[in-house]
Write a protein that holds these residues in place. Structure first.
Motif, PDB file in Angstrom:
ATOM      1  N   MET A  35     -13.982   7.214  -4.970  1.00  0.00           N
ATOM      2  CA  MET A  35     -13.741   5.734  -4.566  1.00  0.00           C
ATOM      3  C   MET A  35     -14.584   4.893  -4.984  1.00  0.00           C
ATOM      4  O   MET A  35     -13.601   3.673  -5.176  1.00  0.00           O
ATOM      5  CB  MET A  35     -13.845   6.149  -2.868  1.00  0.00           C
ATOM      6  CG  MET A  35     -12.616   7.144  -2.241  1.00  0.00           C
ATOM      7  SD  MET A  35     -13.257   7.295  -0.556  1.00  0.00           S
ATOM      8  CE  MET A  35     -12.754   5.940   0.092  1.00  0.00           C
ATOM      9  N   PHE A  36     -15.732   5.110  -5.133  1.00  0.00           N
ATOM     10  CA  PHE A  36     -16.333   3.698  -5.957  1.00  0.00           C
ATOM     11  C   PHE A  36     -16.347   3.938  -7.409  1.00  0.00           C
ATOM     12  O   PHE A  36     -16.584   2.782  -8.158  1.00  0.00           O
ATOM     13  CB  PHE A  36     -17.918   3.677  -5.427  1.00  0.00           C
ATOM     14  CG  PHE A  36     -17.975   3.444  -3.888  1.00  0.00           C
ATOM     15  CD1 PHE A  36     -17.996   2.044  -3.743  1.00  0.00           C
ATOM     16  CD2 PHE A  36     -18.413   4.054  -3.092  1.00  0.00           C
ATOM     17  CE1 PHE A  36     -18.181   1.565  -2.377  1.00  0.00           C
ATOM     18  CE2 PHE A  36     -18.534   3.810  -1.813  1.00  0.00           C
ATOM     19  CZ  PHE A  36     -18.452   2.348  -1.344  1.00  0.00           C
ATOM     20  N   GLY A  37     -15.914   4.932  -7.866  1.00  0.00           N
ATOM     21  CA  GLY A  37     -16.109   4.996  -9.489  1.00  0.00           C
ATOM     22  C   GLY A  37     -17.355   5.315  -9.957  1.00  0.00           C
ATOM     23  O   GLY A  37     -18.001   4.745 -11.014  1.00  0.00           O
ATOM     24  N   ALA A  38     -18.336   5.907  -9.144  1.00  0.00           N
ATOM     25  CA  ALA A  38     -19.732   5.919  -9.319  1.00  0.00           C
ATOM     26  C   ALA A  38     -19.890   7.190 -10.451  1.00  0.00           C
ATOM     27  O   ALA A  38     -19.033   7.962 -10.623  1.00  0.00           O
ATOM     28  CB  ALA A  38     -20.579   6.150  -7.941  1.00  0.00           C
ATOM     29  N   SER A  39     -21.048   7.017 -11.244  1.00  0.00           N
ATOM     30  CA  SER A  39     -21.462   7.997 -12.115  1.00  0.00           C
ATOM     31  C   SER A  39     -22.410   8.813 -11.507  1.00  0.00           C
ATOM     32  O   SER A  39     -22.398  10.259 -11.925  1.00  0.00           O
ATOM     33  CB  SER A  39     -22.196   7.137 -13.353  1.00  0.00           C
ATOM     34  OG  SER A  39     -23.500   6.649 -12.811  1.00  0.00           O
ATOM     35  N   ALA A  40     -23.060   8.943 -10.501  1.00  0.00           N
ATOM     36  CA  ALA A  40     -23.968   9.804  -9.662  1.00  0.00           C
ATOM     37  C   ALA A  40     -24.161   9.414  -8.375  1.00  0.00           C
ATOM     38  O   ALA A  40     -23.969   8.214  -8.034  1.00  0.00           O
ATOM     39  CB  ALA A  40     -25.144   9.835 -10.518  1.00  0.00           C
ATOM     40  N   VAL A  41     -24.250  10.510  -7.555  1.00  0.00           N
ATOM     41  CA  VAL A  41     -24.612  10.197  -6.289  1.00  0.00           C
ATOM     42  C   VAL A  41     -26.007  11.008  -6.044  1.00  0.00           C
ATOM     43  O   VAL A  41     -26.439  12.150  -6.066  1.00  0.00           O
ATOM     44  CB  VAL A  41     -23.879  10.974  -5.376  1.00  0.00           C
ATOM     45  CG1 VAL A  41     -23.977  10.755  -3.729  1.00  0.00           C
ATOM     46  CG2 VAL A  41     -22.231  10.217  -5.481  1.00  0.00           C
ATOM     47  N   ILE A  68     -25.693   1.002  -3.048  1.00  0.00           N
ATOM     48  CA  ILE A  68     -25.457   1.102  -4.383  1.00  0.00           C
ATOM     49  C   ILE A  68     -26.282   0.424  -5.394  1.00  0.00           C
ATOM     50  O   ILE A  68     -26.629  -0.655  -5.138  1.00  0.00           O
ATOM     51  CB  ILE A  68     -24.151   0.785  -4.911  1.00  0.00           C
ATOM     52  CG1 ILE A  68     -22.979   1.425  -3.940  1.00  0.00           C
ATOM     53  CG2 ILE A  68     -23.591   1.109  -6.130  1.00  0.00           C
ATOM     54  CD1 ILE A  68     -21.448   1.153  -4.073  1.00  0.00           C
ATOM     55  N   LEU A  69     -26.816   1.052  -6.538  1.00  0.00           N
ATOM     56  CA  LEU A  69     -27.557   0.397  -7.508  1.00  0.00           C
ATOM     57  C   LEU A  69     -26.895   0.713  -8.906  1.00  0.00           C
ATOM     58  O   LEU A  69     -26.920   1.837  -9.218  1.00  0.00           O
ATOM     59  CB  LEU A  69     -28.948   1.086  -7.437  1.00  0.00           C
ATOM     60  CG  LEU A  69     -29.948   0.236  -8.663  1.00  0.00           C
ATOM     61  CD1 LEU A  69     -30.067  -1.105  -8.498  1.00  0.00           C
ATOM     62  CD2 LEU A  69     -31.266   0.986  -8.533  1.00  0.00           C
ATOM     63  N   GLY A  70     -26.217  -0.146  -9.445  1.00  0.00           N
ATOM     64  CA  GLY A  70     -25.492  -0.060 -10.746  1.00  0.00           C
ATOM     65  C   GLY A  70     -24.578   0.755 -10.485  1.00  0.00           C
ATOM     66  O   GLY A  70     -23.432   0.380  -9.622  1.00  0.00           O
ATOM     67  N   THR A  71     -24.356   1.757 -11.152  1.00  0.00           N
ATOM     68  CA  THR A  71     -23.158   2.866 -11.002  1.00  0.00           C
ATOM     69  C   THR A  71     -23.765   3.951 -10.142  1.00  0.00           C
ATOM     70  O   THR A  71     -22.922   4.947  -9.977  1.00  0.00           O
ATOM     71  CB  THR A  71     -22.662   3.509 -12.317  1.00  0.00           C
ATOM     72  OG1 THR A  71     -23.790   4.172 -13.029  1.00  0.00           O
ATOM     73  CG2 THR A  71     -22.109   2.170 -13.299  1.00  0.00           C
ATOM     74  N   ARG A  72     -24.747   4.134  -9.736  1.00  0.00           N
ATOM     75  CA  ARG A  72     -25.296   5.176  -8.947  1.00  0.00           C
ATOM     76  C   ARG A  72     -25.338   4.740  -7.342  1.00  0.00           C
ATOM     77  O   ARG A  72     -25.781   3.842  -6.972  1.00  0.00           O
ATOM     78  CB  ARG A  72     -26.552   5.538  -9.262  1.00  0.00           C
ATOM     79  CG  ARG A  72     -26.818   6.005 -10.697  1.00  0.00           C
ATOM     80  CD  ARG A  72     -28.290   6.138 -11.036  1.00  0.00           C
ATOM     81  NE  ARG A  72     -29.201   7.162 -10.391  1.00  0.00           N
ATOM     82  CZ  ARG A  72     -28.859   8.598 -11.081  1.00  0.00           C
ATOM     83  NH1 ARG A  72     -28.435   8.504 -12.338  1.00  0.00           N
ATOM     84  NH2 ARG A  72     -29.440   9.259 -10.362  1.00  0.00           N
ATOM     85  N   ILE A  73     -24.816   5.780  -6.693  1.00  0.00           N
ATOM     86  CA  ILE A  73     -24.785   5.545  -5.020  1.00  0.00           C
ATOM     87  C   ILE A  73     -26.103   6.395  -4.577  1.00  0.00           C
ATOM     88  O   ILE A  73     -26.449   7.360  -5.260  1.00  0.00           O
ATOM     89  CB  ILE A  73     -23.552   6.201  -4.538  1.00  0.00           C
ATOM     90  CG1 ILE A  73     -22.284   5.388  -4.794  1.00  0.00           C
ATOM     91  CG2 ILE A  73     -23.517   6.220  -2.985  1.00  0.00           C
ATOM     92  CD1 ILE A  73     -21.063   6.124  -4.460  1.00  0.00           C
TER      93      ILE A  73
END
Lengths: 300, 227
Positions: B163-169, B131-136
């Motif tokens: 589950m992580f609340g990520a902005s992008a994968v 994970i880097l910031g909000t990106r997986i």
């Protein structure tokens, strides 16, 4: 030269939108509603669009090669209509240049590799020229068990190239008498929706002269906000990492626990992992009984 | 705001702990057109009796070499080891093969981050590669030809994003030959969470739990208890 740090936001200045739908639903007209568009008419169908603006008829890839920075200077958006036909012409150009890349008129595996590289390179060039890009595609229905899934009509492995290159992918459809565009992937169609938009009604063509221009601005803002938020979180996590790197004892790790446990959102699991990694490096063990890090006897 | 589990059948009985990988196996098996995965094979996966194929082992080894290159460095390249359930197998990857993959492999951020979340009272667990910031960032290796839909339709990235609340994968897919001696291509793309994603996940968990309860498999999906 400007180096962008990991903790800086990287703005997406020129997003790529892919729009697909059935013939006659007004995709080309939508393409003309982007900001200062030049429509590359690969399908020879632009004459049917209701709000036609500047258009370049494309008969072969040689026509595309002639489009340089100067030719595009008056325009803000390049609309590729349709991207399926565009890729067909690019495939022909690849086979013409190197017949070994084709077999029975189709690309070989190696040929598809070249197609992907050249298509990506071309899109990158358009963005580097400072242009937004709209890729228009017809739709096709694929049977998936008992259900039908609708995708952009792009042959073979080129489909993956378009889906990879596009920041937004939206399906245009009729619901009753109204047109909608939905960027959400559903069990009925594919999509990409970084802005988390609900299905959007498309106004009548007369009232939709800047529909795509406005939408692309909102999309640009959404991608920018994702990047800014991500940079902020990266900074927070980096601050924790620096703090942990200075820890040398179980006591220091334990002292940080209340603060780490109170973290929320995507920062929380990252910081917890960093603390666990630091504890492991210090040869500490987690005690489930005391809910604290303990020094292993004889570890030092 | 409408609840994401609206319309999903609530299920009683014993609560289970499920990995996002198992849910993906179930989703693939549920596809009416698929013929390659039998129900028995799915049940083996649920029971944890899964044995990796040679293709999977090559992919795993390549992924390991990329993640921790210093650990696997040997003369002229990298040799990483993976366990096939019986013993350790070593795979050699040349310098020339691994260098382009290393160039796109972003080493920033936090690696192997675990997360769990309750869906209908059941626990789903997952692990992000990075994970880097909000990106997986998910790094995959495949010996098959690249298929965008295989990744885009997967529930794994959806669970991770939710589950992580990520902005992008962001996916980095390393396509290698079956022999593991050539890197054919590197495919990179980004997928984003969308409006109804959470309710799609509730639906899948609901269907999976019904399947598990119907075959009395709950005992294989319980949290590990340490003495």
């Amino acid at each position: 030269m400007r180096i962008i740090k990991a903790t800086d936001a990287i703005p997406v200045e020129h997003p790529v939108f892919c729009i697909f739908g059935q013939p006659g639903i007004g995709k080309s007209s939508l393409g003309y509603s982007a900001k200062d568009p030049l429509l590359l008419d690969f399908d020879e169908g632009a004459h049917r669009a209701a709000n036609r603006k500047d258009t370049l008829l494309i008969k072969s890839w040689a026509d595309v090669n002639e489009i340089d920075r100067d030719a595009l200077a008056p325009y803000s958006t390049v609309t590729v209509d349709t991207v399926g036909r565009c890729l067909d012409l690019l495939a022909l150009d690849i086979i013409d240049a190197n017949p070994k890349m084709g077999r029975d008129g189709n690309l070989t595996l190696q040929g598809y590799g070249a197609l992907g590289t050249r298509f990506r390179g071309w899109i990158t060039k358009l963005r580097a020229f400072g242009k937004d890009v709209v890729l228009i595609a017809h739709h096709k229905e694929d049977k998936d068990g008992d259900s039908i899934i609708i995708r952009p009509d792009i042959t073979g492995r080129s489909y993956g190239e378009v889906m990879k290159s596009s920041d937004f992918v939206g399906f245009v459809y009729m619901n009753g008498k109204n047109r909608y565009i939905d960027f959400n992937p559903t069990d009925r169609w594919v999509g990409k929706n970084p802005a988390n938009w609900k299905p959007l009604p498309i106004p009548e063509i007369g009232k939709a002269q800047s529909f795509l221009a406005d939408l692309m601005d909102k999309g640009r803002a959404a991608l920018g906000s994702i990047s800014a938020e991500s940079a902020q979180i990266t900074q927070q996590v980096d601050d924790w990492r620096s703090a942990f790197e200075a820890y040398t004892t179980a006591e220091e790790c334990n002292k940080a626990l209340p603060q780490v446990t109170a973290l929320t959102g995507i920062v929380a699991p990252q910081v917890k992992k960093l603390l666990m990694d630091r504890a492991k490096a210090l040869k500490l063990e987690w005690s489930p009984q005391t809910k604290a890090f303990v020094e292993l006897v004889g570890a030092k | 705001m409408e609840s994401p589990d609206k319309g999903v059948r609530r299920i009683g009985g014993r609560k289970v702990r499920i990995s996002a990988t198992t849910l993906e196996s179930f989703r693939l098996w549920s596809d009416p057109d698929q013929e390659w995965m039998s129900e028995e094979s799915l049940i083996d996966t649920i029971k944890g009796k899964f044995s990796p194929t040679p293709k999977m082992l090559v992919g795993q080894a390549f992924g390991r070499a990329l993640e921790k290159p210093d650990r696997w460095r040997v003369d002229g390249g990298y040799e990483s080891f993976v366990h096939d359930g019986k013993g350790w197998l070593g795979y050699f990857f040349s310098e020339e093969m691994i260098r382009p993959a290393m160039e796109v492999f972003d080493r920033r951020g936090v690696f192997e981050v675990k997360q769990e979340k309750q869906y209908l009272g059941h626990t789903v667990v997952t692990k992000a590669d990075q994970i880097l910031g909000t990106r997986i960032h998910e790094n995959k290796t495949t010996t098959s030809s690249f298929d965008f839909d295989k990744y885009a339709q997967s529930c794994q990235w959806r669970f991770m994003a939710d589950m992580f609340g990520a902005s992008a994968v962001q996916y980095n897919v390393f396509c290698i030959t079956e022999s593991g001696d050539t890197l054919k291509s590197i495919e990179q793309f980004t997928l984003y969470p969308y409006a109804d994603m959470e309710s799609d996940l509730f639906q899948l968990v609901s269907e999976f739990v019904s399947f598990v309860q119907g075959r009395r498999l709950e005992e294989f999906l319980q949290p590990k208890v340490y003495a």
